[in-house]
Design a protein around this motif. Sequence first.
Motif, PDB file in Angstrom:
ATOM      1  N   GLU A   1       0.826  -1.205   0.000  1.00 56.43           N
ATOM      2  CA  GLU A   1       0.000   0.000   0.000  1.00 56.43           C
ATOM      3  C   GLU A   1       0.862   1.258   0.000  1.00 56.43           C
ATOM      4  O   GLU A   1       0.518   2.255  -0.647  1.00 56.43           O
ATOM      5  CB  GLU A   1      -0.930  -0.017   1.211  1.00 56.43           C
ATOM      6  CG  GLU A   1      -2.010  -1.093   1.122  1.00 56.43           C
ATOM      7  CD  GLU A   1      -2.890  -1.127   2.363  1.00 56.43           C
ATOM      8  OE1 GLU A   1      -2.522  -0.482   3.377  1.00 56.43           O
ATOM      9  OE2 GLU A   1      -3.931  -1.808   2.319  1.00 56.43           O
TER      10      GLU A   1
ATOM     11  N   ASN B   1      -1.745  -7.335  -5.551  1.00 60.48           N
ATOM     12  CA  ASN B   1      -0.772  -6.312  -5.893  1.00 60.48           C
ATOM     13  C   ASN B   1       0.430  -6.985  -6.532  1.00 60.48           C
ATOM     14  O   ASN B   1       0.604  -8.201  -6.425  1.00 60.48           O
ATOM     15  CB  ASN B   1      -0.344  -5.521  -4.646  1.00 60.48           C
ATOM     16  CG  ASN B   1       0.086  -4.111  -4.990  1.00 60.48           C
ATOM     17  OD1 ASN B   1       0.735  -3.889  -6.003  1.00 60.48           O
ATOM     18  ND2 ASN B   1      -0.285  -3.152  -4.162  1.00 60.48           N
TER      19      ASN B   1
ATOM     20  N   GLU C   1       2.053   1.866  -3.592  1.00 61.33           N
ATOM     21  CA  GLU C   1       0.956   2.446  -4.380  1.00 61.33           C
ATOM     22  C   GLU C   1       0.793   3.926  -4.072  1.00 61.33           C
ATOM     23  O   GLU C   1       0.625   4.761  -4.978  1.00 61.33           O
ATOM     24  CB  GLU C   1      -0.345   1.709  -4.079  1.00 61.33           C
ATOM     25  CG  GLU C   1      -0.462   0.334  -4.689  1.00 61.33           C
ATOM     26  CD  GLU C   1      -1.829  -0.286  -4.414  1.00 61.33           C
ATOM     27  OE1 GLU C   1      -2.621   0.304  -3.656  1.00 61.33           O
ATOM     28  OE2 GLU C   1      -2.100  -1.361  -4.973  1.00 61.33           O
TER      29      GLU C   1
END
Length: 255
Positions: free
Chosen positions: A151, A230, A154
């Motif tokens: 995360e 991911n 990203e």
Amino acid sequence: MAVTYPEDIANRNGFVRIIGMDSKSAKKNSFVPTTPNIELPLPLSGLQYKDGMEYDNKKFGMFRNLMITGVDAGAIEQASAAAVDTFNNMGDASVRRNAISTMSAMMGIGVGAVNSRTTPNPNARSVFKAPNIRDFSFNWKLNPVTVQEAENIEFMIKLFRTEMYPKRLFPGQETRIGYKFPSIWNISVFIGEGEAKEVEPKIKPCWLTSMETNLGANGVIMAKSGDDYNFAETTISLSFQEEIALTSEDIEKGF
């Protein structure tokens, strides 16, 4: 607040801290952040610094060279007058023509150069113009091992891309009549645990001039939860350019 990769920073041996800030605040030597601290490990390719100067090659010609080496305009005029007298007093017309051709060639006149087979010394000199503005490139290969690291990657990608682009002057209008400057970036490099030592040369505030992202270079994905996935590997390449050229005084200050 800091967004980091890797998530565990206890054992890192150094890192690069990048912070976006308002370009107006950078101009005023103040600091108004537009992003949280982004902290990434030291690049595998190392830290590359390139200092350079720009020089021009100037051709001063025959008479201009005399001026810059100490002969004044009056002396040049006297030499020219003496040359004219010499030509006028030459009894042989062919000798006079050859002499005129040679002088014409030395003054850069093409016909004289062809006839006399001579050419003037251009008296070229290398003249300092300005220091070059430095460029920096950073490359990272990021392999998240936790959901939080994925995360964070990203988030970093979205943040870099958002802040490197300009904003419209009037966002509510469809016509794009102009732009506001994008964020400018403050880059600091540290080695050792924590912030033990900041690396020199330091870097002045920079524009982010280009960004290249490669998602899933190894073709492997990682599951986050349920159907949410991911990439297991992401490479990021950032290119920066300092806003201002350095001077000798900046080098003394550690830049």
